[in-house]
Design a protein around this motif. Structure first.
Motif, PDB file in Angstrom:
ATOM      1  N   ASP A 157      -0.785   9.933  -2.754  1.00 22.80           N
ATOM      2  CA  ASP A 157      -1.873   8.997  -2.444  1.00 22.80           C
ATOM      3  C   ASP A 157      -1.925   7.842  -3.438  1.00 22.80           C
ATOM      4  O   ASP A 157      -2.961   7.198  -3.603  1.00 22.80           O
ATOM      5  N   PHE A 158      -0.825   7.580  -4.108  1.00 17.29           N
ATOM      6  CA  PHE A 158      -0.719   6.436  -5.016  1.00 17.29           C
ATOM      7  C   PHE A 158       0.719   5.949  -4.977  1.00 17.29           C
ATOM      8  O   PHE A 158       1.614   6.621  -4.452  1.00 17.29           O
ATOM      9  N   GLN A 159       0.939   4.763  -5.531  1.00 17.67           N
ATOM     10  CA  GLN A 159       2.291   4.218  -5.618  1.00 17.67           C
ATOM     11  C   GLN A 159       2.538   3.667  -7.014  1.00 17.67           C
ATOM     12  O   GLN A 159       1.606   3.173  -7.666  1.00 17.67           O
ATOM     13  N   ILE A 160       3.775   3.755  -7.452  1.00 20.62           N
ATOM     14  CA  ILE A 160       4.154   3.225  -8.759  1.00 20.62           C
ATOM     15  C   ILE A 160       4.484   1.744  -8.610  1.00 20.62           C
ATOM     16  O   ILE A 160       5.256   1.360  -7.725  1.00 20.62           O
ATOM     17  N   GLU A 161       3.888   0.937  -9.467  1.00 23.19           N
ATOM     18  CA  GLU A 161       4.083  -0.507  -9.417  1.00 23.19           C
ATOM     19  C   GLU A 161       5.172  -0.942 -10.404  1.00 23.19           C
ATOM     20  O   GLU A 161       5.550  -0.191 -11.297  1.00 23.19           O
TER      21      GLU A 161
ATOM     22  N   PHE B  27      13.057   9.853  -5.235  1.00 26.18           N
ATOM     23  CA  PHE B  27      11.762   9.583  -5.843  1.00 26.18           C
ATOM     24  C   PHE B  27      11.329   8.137  -5.595  1.00 26.18           C
ATOM     25  O   PHE B  27      10.177   7.877  -5.228  1.00 26.18           O
ATOM     26  N   VAL B  28      12.258   7.209  -5.789  1.00 29.03           N
ATOM     27  CA  VAL B  28      11.948   5.797  -5.570  1.00 29.03           C
ATOM     28  C   VAL B  28      11.490   5.561  -4.134  1.00 29.03           C
ATOM     29  O   VAL B  28      10.509   4.848  -3.884  1.00 29.03           O
ATOM     30  N   GLU B  29      12.173   6.174  -3.194  1.00 26.38           N
ATOM     31  CA  GLU B  29      11.856   5.966  -1.790  1.00 26.38           C
ATOM     32  C   GLU B  29      10.431   6.385  -1.462  1.00 26.38           C
ATOM     33  O   GLU B  29       9.738   5.721  -0.677  1.00 26.38           O
ATOM     34  N   VAL B  30       9.951   7.460  -2.079  1.00 20.35           N
ATOM     35  CA  VAL B  30       8.641   7.999  -1.732  1.00 20.35           C
ATOM     36  C   VAL B  30       7.527   7.455  -2.614  1.00 20.35           C
ATOM     37  O   VAL B  30       6.432   7.171  -2.134  1.00 20.35           O
ATOM     38  N   TYR B  31       7.788   7.288  -3.907  1.00 24.13           N
ATOM     39  CA  TYR B  31       6.722   6.992  -4.861  1.00 24.13           C
ATOM     40  C   TYR B  31       6.582   5.510  -5.222  1.00 24.13           C
ATOM     41  O   TYR B  31       5.532   5.101  -5.705  1.00 24.13           O
ATOM     42  N   PHE B  32       7.609   4.708  -5.011  1.00 20.99           N
ATOM     43  CA  PHE B  32       7.544   3.311  -5.435  1.00 20.99           C
ATOM     44  C   PHE B  32       6.878   2.444  -4.367  1.00 20.99           C
ATOM     45  O   PHE B  32       7.106   2.630  -3.167  1.00 20.99           O
ATOM     46  N   SER B  33       6.092   1.481  -4.824  1.00 22.76           N
ATOM     47  CA  SER B  33       5.487   0.515  -3.915  1.00 22.76           C
ATOM     48  C   SER B  33       6.560  -0.450  -3.410  1.00 22.76           C
ATOM     49  O   SER B  33       7.632  -0.578  -4.019  1.00 22.76           O
TER      50      SER B  33
END
Length: 262
Positions: free
Chosen positions: A13-17, A208-214
């Protein structure tokens, strides 16, 4: 026809900027992933007091450091701890002292949850918007025996699952499952057959990048890639004027890119 089982990674429910400060604490797998973020110019803090394998030692690091980032990674390696007989305290590093000074113990699921919960609460006090990502290291511990290693991982997996149910700020990333269930081949291990290979770590990073990165963070990675490759270039004539001009332009491009995303 499918020839492998693909691990489903739930959307958080969040994204890494881009260029976001991140704290990594845990096993040597935390080092691997943390330094991968560092390569991409993220201002990360990775195991500031050394590698921490168990939940108690992860709590000790959180208590000792003053970091207050929005994103934190805990990578759990084992539920085994070493207690100094003289004081009864759990030590983070035996510092090559004689083995007979310590007593080895196995933390229960509830003890693991308690230590990790305390660490999460401390980070939440510093940053109310904190998001903590739990992972279980795929590295097996041969010294426990392979059944013992699996039992240790099972304890950590159950503790991680329980904590995600208790705290909305905690999510789980299945690095352990990706290596054991999706890659599932010794070609994805280093020669010791225990540690994931660089290729496996890179695959986990991509997932990880695909799911967590904005979307903006992914765009930054695309723009940073040619600059990173240019900086890694090794010239035949490093003292030449042409290379100095090339390096100066590349550094200028890097500075401009970082300024644009900060």
């Amino acid at each position: 026809m499918e020839f492998r089982t693909v691990v489903n990674i739930p959307k958080p429910d969040f994204q890494i900027e881009p260029l976001e400060s991140i704290l990594f604490v845990g096993s040597c797998f935390a080092d691997k992933i943390g330094y991968r973020f560092e390569e991409e110019r993220f201002p990360v803090t990775v195991n500031p007091f050394g590698v921490m394998y168990n939940p108690a030692s992860i709590l000790h690091t959180v208590q000792r450091c003053d970091a207050a980032p929005r994103i934190v990674f805990f990578t759990l390696g084992t539920n085994h701890v070493y207690r100094l007989k003289e004081t009864g305290e759990i030590v983070d590093n035996c510092q090559k002292r004689p083995q007979n000074l310590f007593q080895e113990e196995e933390l229960t699921i509830d003890q693991c949850v308690d230590y990790l919960s305390q660490a999460a609460d401390e980070l939440h006090r510093r940053c109310p918007d904190v998001h903590i990502v739990l992972t279980v290291s795929p590295i097996r511990y041969a010294k426990y025996g392979y059944q013992g290693s699996q039992l240790s991982k099972a304890t950590l997996l159950l503790a991680a699952h329980q904590l995600t149910k208790e705290k909305s700020s905690v999510s789980y990333f299945p690095a352990y499952e990706i290596v054991l269930d999706e890659l599932r081949d010794y070609r994805f291990y280093q020669p010791d057959m225990l540690h994931p290979s660089d290729q496996a770590v890179e695959y986990i990073w991509q997932q990880f990048v695909e799911v967590y990165f904005s979307p903006r963070a992914k765009q930054f990675l695309q723009e940073w890639k040619p600059i990173k490759e240019a900086l890694a270039h090794r010239p035949f004539h490093p003292d030449s004027d042409a290379y100095r001009q090339f390096l100066e332009k590349t550094r200028h491009d890097e500075k401009e890119l970082l300024a644009r995303y900060q």
